[in-house]
Enzyme design. Sequence first.
Site, short mmCIF file in Angstrom:
data_model
loop_
_atom_site.label_atom_id
_atom_site.label_comp_id
_atom_site.label_asym_id
_atom_site.label_seq_id
_atom_site.Cartn_x
_atom_site.Cartn_y
_atom_site.Cartn_z
N SER A 71 4.96 49.99 60.02
CA SER A 71 3.64 50.59 60.23
C SER A 71 3.11 50.20 61.61
CB SER A 71 2.70 50.16 59.09
OG SER A 71 1.54 50.94 59.07
N GLU B 209 5.07 58.32 52.08
CA GLU B 209 4.24 57.59 53.03
C GLU B 209 2.74 57.89 52.89
OE1 GLU B 209 5.26 55.33 55.09
OE2 GLU B 209 7.26 55.78 55.86
N HIS C 88 4.03 54.02 51.31
CA HIS C 88 4.06 53.34 52.61
C HIS C 88 4.17 51.84 52.39
CE1 HIS C 88 3.15 52.94 56.86
NE2 HIS C 88 2.21 52.06 56.59
#
Length: 609
Positions: free
Chosen positions: A279, A407, A511
């Site tokens: 990320s 995600e 995610h």
Amino acid sequence: MESWQRLLLLLSLALASGEATKDNDDIDLVSFLRTIYPGLLVRNEPVIVNKGSEINSLKQLRRPAVCSITERSKVKPLDQETNVTPGPVVVTKDGLIKGITVDRAYIFYGIPYADPPIGAYRWKPPRPVGPRPGVYDASFPRASCMQACSGPFSGECPWIVSEDCLYLNVFVPLDVDFSSSLGALLPVMVWIHGGDFIAGSASKPLYDGRFISNSTRTVVVSLEYRLGAFGFLVSGKDPHSSAAGNYGILDQQAALLWVQQNIAVFGGDPSKVTIFGESAGAQSVSLHLMTQSSKPLFKQAVLQSLPFSIPLKSRHDALKLGKEFAKQTNCSVSDLVCLLSLAPQVVLAAQMKTSSKVVNPFRFLEVFETWGPFIDGELIKEQAVTAFQKGHWQKEKPVLLGTTSEEGVIFVYGVFKKPVSALESAVYVAAIFKQHALRILHRYLPLYRDADRRDMLAQIVTDYVFLCPSRRSARAGTAAGSKLWMYAFDHVASDPRVWSNQTFCYRHACHGAELPFLFGSAPVANFTMSAAEKLLSNRMLCYWGAFAHTGDPSSRARQTTFCRQQRLPAWPRYSDTSSWLVMNLTVRSHAQVGTRDHVCDFWDHLGIY
């Protein structure tokens, strides 16, 4: 005519008026949305992203908490520490450091890699650590960087935070013999944590580096860096009289330089450094791949769930955010003395009040990342997705990159707490994509029939922000001769009956869902792995370890006994000669042609990332 077709007609009339295509900072986005649908509930209130929200009505993996603030305070060791005994003493260029010995590794916690950025040094580049007398106690983690402790998927809340936070941890395999002259040096893996550049910590149990270190015979380093306004405030251009931003990235560079200068005494090879992150950590890795001054600091990189399409701010927009921040503190943005005099709690409070400010209404995706790096023209010269497509990065370095299959779920359900109708979802798509909205809605609307269209928005976020720009960047790199490997973490529990509220997103590939599998930290993520999931976790550990050793994730060379036992399926390089094969990381991992290639072809042809 179906309802979604009528909706497209309505939007086409609104877009044809031209109101949606003006690129003007002064346009009121809320007013524009209401011109399309007057009944839409849109307020002039900040949108709070991942602040104690629920995902799919599931419980959070940890509770929000109020962090205590301290300077150089002792933090409790990680919860899973057992059988701790005194560890080896190493001699760094800054002095002696004594670590601990645990069941799977030697650990050196909380090593300072830069002087504390406090007082007059709050918004200054990191400064080298001076020599220390005596033996430094590296038996416990130090404070994490300043942050508000809330939000999903950030593991254990750092109970103690401080401006004095520029520390790193080192994990060394137990078979390294510190009692004699070190033999062949081991590859080094440097972890840069995520957290939207406002949260996260190197010392979260989720990122316990001993599992990777011991299983793959690598030296693992995890580092802290300044977050939020402390790391990224821009109040002006002159670094002597204002906050010039990007301090968090400079901190990471300082930590990587420390690794180059010191890691050999821990048994690590400074010429074989792999940087990896997820990320915001992956964004950081991408910036180091683009930055000339970072080039000598690492050999290769892993990009996990890089949000390519979330734009970095321009200097203009970063300064605009800085003015909003200063307004909350009752300081003038040009008065650095006033800003420096603020207590850390005041800075954090002002940061939180501006954390959802969309300073450019026609970059609505900024709501997902208010604070973070900006394009300063020197350290960072362009957007990462642009740099990768144009070849403005260190193409000679091997790269492993990938995404999870879901995600967008955590982002969309974090922003939209209640169901979103088809009409409302279309309005938000129009706000983000402007003149491209009709084509995008025509592609996605017919595929989703539920009254709640958050799943549709989540898929758009997955495709546009993560998956498709990653694929395009990988193909551009391959065309330029780079060595790249792509993966899709697509884990689904073999038996859905074992799902629970806490484990939904780990087993549904949201995610960050790959993290407990990669770090072998499922126990601290509060779910129990099946035998098939443990095999997936072991294989991921070994793929990443093989990449660190050889630059090829499926290489059999220099594998540990543990990794030889995993019988890794072959992971071919990403190239058109192999039909653009991607490694599907699931309970039965295998190489496959990308399952959403036709969707990514659509986004590529739009040319908007």
